[in-house]
Design an enzyme around this catalytic site. Structure first.
Site, PDB file in Angstrom:
ATOM      1  N   CYS A  80       3.703   2.901   8.828  1.00 19.65           N
ATOM      2  CA  CYS A  80       3.836   4.239   8.274  1.00 19.65           C
ATOM      3  C   CYS A  80       4.685   5.123   9.192  1.00 19.65           C
ATOM      4  O   CYS A  80       4.394   5.235  10.388  1.00 19.65           O
ATOM      5  CB  CYS A  80       2.459   4.866   8.072  1.00 19.65           C
ATOM      6  SG  CYS A  80       2.525   6.500   7.306  1.00 19.65           S
ATOM      7  N   GLN A 128      -6.050  -2.020   3.130  1.00 20.34           N
ATOM      8  CA  GLN A 128      -5.208  -1.750   4.291  1.00 20.34           C
ATOM      9  C   GLN A 128      -5.877  -0.702   5.169  1.00 20.34           C
ATOM     10  O   GLN A 128      -6.299   0.359   4.689  1.00 20.34           O
ATOM     11  CB  GLN A 128      -3.817  -1.251   3.917  1.00 20.34           C
ATOM     12  CG  GLN A 128      -2.942  -1.177   5.184  1.00 20.34           C
ATOM     13  CD  GLN A 128      -1.587  -0.561   4.973  1.00 20.34           C
ATOM     14  OE1 GLN A 128      -1.491   0.630   4.707  1.00 20.34           O
ATOM     15  NE2 GLN A 128      -0.538  -1.349   5.134  1.00 20.34           N
ATOM     16  N   LYS A 178       1.341  -5.119   8.578  1.00 25.30           N
ATOM     17  CA  LYS A 178       2.621  -4.672   8.032  1.00 25.30           C
ATOM     18  C   LYS A 178       3.261  -3.743   9.052  1.00 25.30           C
ATOM     19  O   LYS A 178       2.595  -2.857   9.601  1.00 25.30           O
ATOM     20  CB  LYS A 178       2.417  -3.941   6.700  1.00 25.30           C
ATOM     21  CG  LYS A 178       3.720  -3.563   5.982  1.00 25.30           C
ATOM     22  CD  LYS A 178       3.430  -3.069   4.571  1.00 25.30           C
ATOM     23  CE  LYS A 178       4.729  -2.799   3.806  1.00 25.30           C
ATOM     24  NZ  LYS A 178       5.372  -1.557   4.233  1.00 25.30           N
ATOM     25  N   PRO A 237       0.837  -1.203   0.000  1.00 25.88           N
ATOM     26  CA  PRO A 237       0.000   0.000   0.000  1.00 25.88           C
ATOM     27  C   PRO A 237       0.868   1.248   0.000  1.00 25.88           C
ATOM     28  O   PRO A 237       1.806   1.348   0.787  1.00 25.88           O
ATOM     29  CB  PRO A 237      -0.782  -0.116   1.316  1.00 25.88           C
ATOM     30  CG  PRO A 237      -0.607  -1.530   1.763  1.00 25.88           C
ATOM     31  CD  PRO A 237       0.693  -1.995   1.224  1.00 25.88           C
ATOM     32  N   GLY A 280      11.425  -4.046   1.450  1.00 25.73           N
ATOM     33  CA  GLY A 280      12.541  -3.105   1.552  1.00 25.73           C
ATOM     34  C   GLY A 280      13.635  -3.386   0.555  1.00 25.73           C
ATOM     35  O   GLY A 280      14.221  -4.467   0.537  1.00 25.73           O
ATOM     36  N   HIS A 297       8.971  -4.431   6.980  1.00 27.21           N
ATOM     37  CA  HIS A 297       9.890  -3.537   6.282  1.00 27.21           C
ATOM     38  C   HIS A 297      11.142  -3.451   7.138  1.00 27.21           C
ATOM     39  O   HIS A 297      11.069  -3.044   8.304  1.00 27.21           O
ATOM     40  CB  HIS A 297       9.244  -2.161   6.102  1.00 27.21           C
ATOM     41  CG  HIS A 297      10.080  -1.208   5.306  1.00 27.21           C
ATOM     42  ND1 HIS A 297       9.534  -0.138   4.634  1.00 27.21           N
ATOM     43  CD2 HIS A 297      11.409  -1.146   5.060  1.00 27.21           C
ATOM     44  CE1 HIS A 297      10.493   0.534   4.015  1.00 27.21           C
ATOM     45  NE2 HIS A 297      11.641  -0.065   4.262  1.00 27.21           N
TER      46      HIS A 297
END
Length: 377
Positions: free
Chosen positions: A108, A77, A148, A21, A211, A178
C-alpha cells in the site's frame, strides 16, 4: 493459454487468477459478483484488515472479515507494522477459524500507511520485515501465508529482491509483486521485467504478477512475458466484475465471452447495489456506497454528463433503476473501454517516518503505537 494451477498451501487456484485487495472495493458483495462471473474459480481476497483493529475486535473490522458460506478458500489480507500485534492477529484467525489463507500487505502506497512505516515502506527495513513474517508464519499454523509488495519505495530504494529472499527464508507460501514503486503510486507503466526478475530470484515459491492487467489478453501476455505463476487483478476489474469470466475463458481456452451491452451492464450495477444494501443492512447506505462504482461501470458508454451526475447521487434502488432505464440500453460495448480506471497519479513523494531511509537495518522506534486502528485502507 493452458496453465498450471496455482498452489497456495493446500489450496489449488485454477485458473491462477487472484482478486487484489482494494480498500472500500473488495468487500463481500463485490467478491460475490466476481465469483459469480468466474463460476467460483480463482481466489478473491478481502479488503485490507488492520491487525490492531482485528485484535481489538473493532465492529467494522469484524464485519469486513465476514465471508459468504460459498467463499472457499476464505482469504484475508492483513496490514501491520508491529510483529507482536501481527502475530496476535494471525493466531486469532487460525484459532477461531476466521479464514483459510492470510495475505500480508507490504504494497500500500497511501500516506496514512507509509507515514507509519507500513505498506510499501516497510520492506526497506529488512529486519522488521523478517520479524513480521516470522511471527505470521509461526502463528498461522497450517494456514498458508502470502505477501503482496511493490518494487520498493522509489527508484533509489528498491527492495523487492531482498524482500523476496527473506520471504522464502521465513516460510512464506507465495509472493505477489506490483511492478511499481511506492512513489509511482498508480502512474506510469508497471514494470513487468521486475516480475520476471523476482521469479528467477525466488524459484522455490510461486510468484504472482500485478499491474496493468486491464483485460484477459493482458493477463495471458504477462504470464508469457514474465514466467510468473499467476496474476493479481486490481483496478482492471473496477466496474468490470465480468473480467473474471473473461480470465477463466482465456486460461481454459474456451473462447472469449461476448462483451456486455449497456443493458447487461445496468443489470450488474443494480445487483451490485442490491448486494451492498443487503450486506450493510440498509438499502440507502448500500446505494450510497455504490456511487463510487458508477463512473467505472459506465466508462466508454454514451451517457451525458448530467445523467452521470444524477446516477452518482442516487439514494435508493428505485432511483438508480429509473435513471438507468432512461439510458440507451442497446449500446454495444464501446471500443477502447478496457483502459485504465481508478487512481492513476504518479511520481509522488512518499511520506515516511522521520529518518526512515537512513539505515535499512535500524528499526528503532517501530512499535505497536504505529499500528492503524481502522480497517479497509
Amino acid at each position: 493459454m493452458p496453465s498450471q494451477p496455482l498452489s497456495i498451501g493446500p489450496h489449488t487456484v485454477r485458473p491462477p487468477v487472484v482478486l487484489a485487495p482494494m480498500a472500500g472495493i473488495t468487500n463481500a458483495p463485490f467478491r460475490t459478483l466476481c465469483r459469480e462471473f468466474s463460476g467460483g474459480k480463482g481466489l478473491f481476497v478481502s479488503e485490507m484488515i488492520t491487525t490492531r483493529a482485528l485484535v481489538e475486535r473493532n465492529e467494522k473490522t469484524m464485519q469486513l472479515i465476514h465471508f459468504d458460506e460459498t467463499e472457499k478458500p476464505r482469504s484475508i489480507q492483513l496490514y501491520g507494522v508491529d510483529p507482536a500485534t501481527v502475530g496476535k492477529a494471525v493466531r486469532m484467525i487460525a484459532e477461531e477459524d476466521l479464514a483459510d489463507h492470510i495475505d500480508l500487505n507490504f504494497g500500500c502506497p497511501v500516506p496514512k500507511v507509509t507515514r507509519k512505516g507500513g505498506g510499501s515502506a516497510l520492506p526497506y527495513k529488512r529486519p522488521l520485515l523478517r520479524a513480521i513474517l516470522r511471527e505470521a508464519v509461526a502463528g498461522a499454523g497450517d494456514l498458508p501465508v502470502t505477501m503482496k509488495m511493490r518494487k520498493g519505495i522509489n527508484d533509489e530504494h528498491i527492495t523487492f529482491l531482498d524482500a523476496g529472499r527473506i520471504a522464502v527464508e521465513e516460510g512464506v507460501t507465495a509472493i505477489a509483486l506490483h511492478g511499481r514503486t511506492a512513489a509511482q503510486h498508480y502512474g506510469g507503466t508497471a514494470d513487468w521485467d521486475a516480475i520476471a526478475r523476482l521469479k528467477e530470484h525466488v524459484p522455490e515459491i510461486p510468484v504472482l504478477g500485478n499491474g496493468d492487467i486491464w483485460s484477459a489478453a493482458d493477463a495471458v501476455r504477462m504470464m508469457k512475458e514474465t514466467g510468473c505463476d499467476g496474476v493479481v487483478v486490481g483496478r482492471g476489474c473496477l466496474g468490470r466484475p465480468w473480467l473474471f469470466g473473461d480470465l477463466v475463458a482465456a486460461f481454459e481456452g474456451t473462447g472469449a465471452p461476448k462483451a456486455p451491452d449497456l443493458r447487461e451492464v445496468s443489470k450488474v450495477m443494480l445487483r451490485h447495489a442490491t448486494l451492498l444494501g443487503e450486506w450493510i443492512g440498509d438499502e440507502a447506505r448500500g446505494v450510497i456506497d455504490f456511487r463510487k462504482h458508477v463512473a467505472w461501470y459506465l466508462k466508454g458508454f454514451a451517457v451525458g454528463s448530467e445523467m452521470r451526475k444524477r446516477l452518482a447521487i442516487t439514494s435508493s434502488l428505485a432511483e438508480l433503476e429509473d435513471g438507468l432505464g432512461e439510458l440507451d440500453l442497446d449500446q454495444a460495448w464501446p471500443t477502447g473501454a478496457d483502459g485504465p480506471r481508478g487512481r492513476t497519479s504518479g511520481n509522488n513523494r512518499v511520506v515516511l517516518p522521520d529518518g526512515w531511509l537512513k539505515d535499512p537495518y535500524d528499526c528503532a522506534g517501530i512499535s505497536e503505537d504505529a499500528e492503524l486502528d481502522t480497517s479497509g485502507g
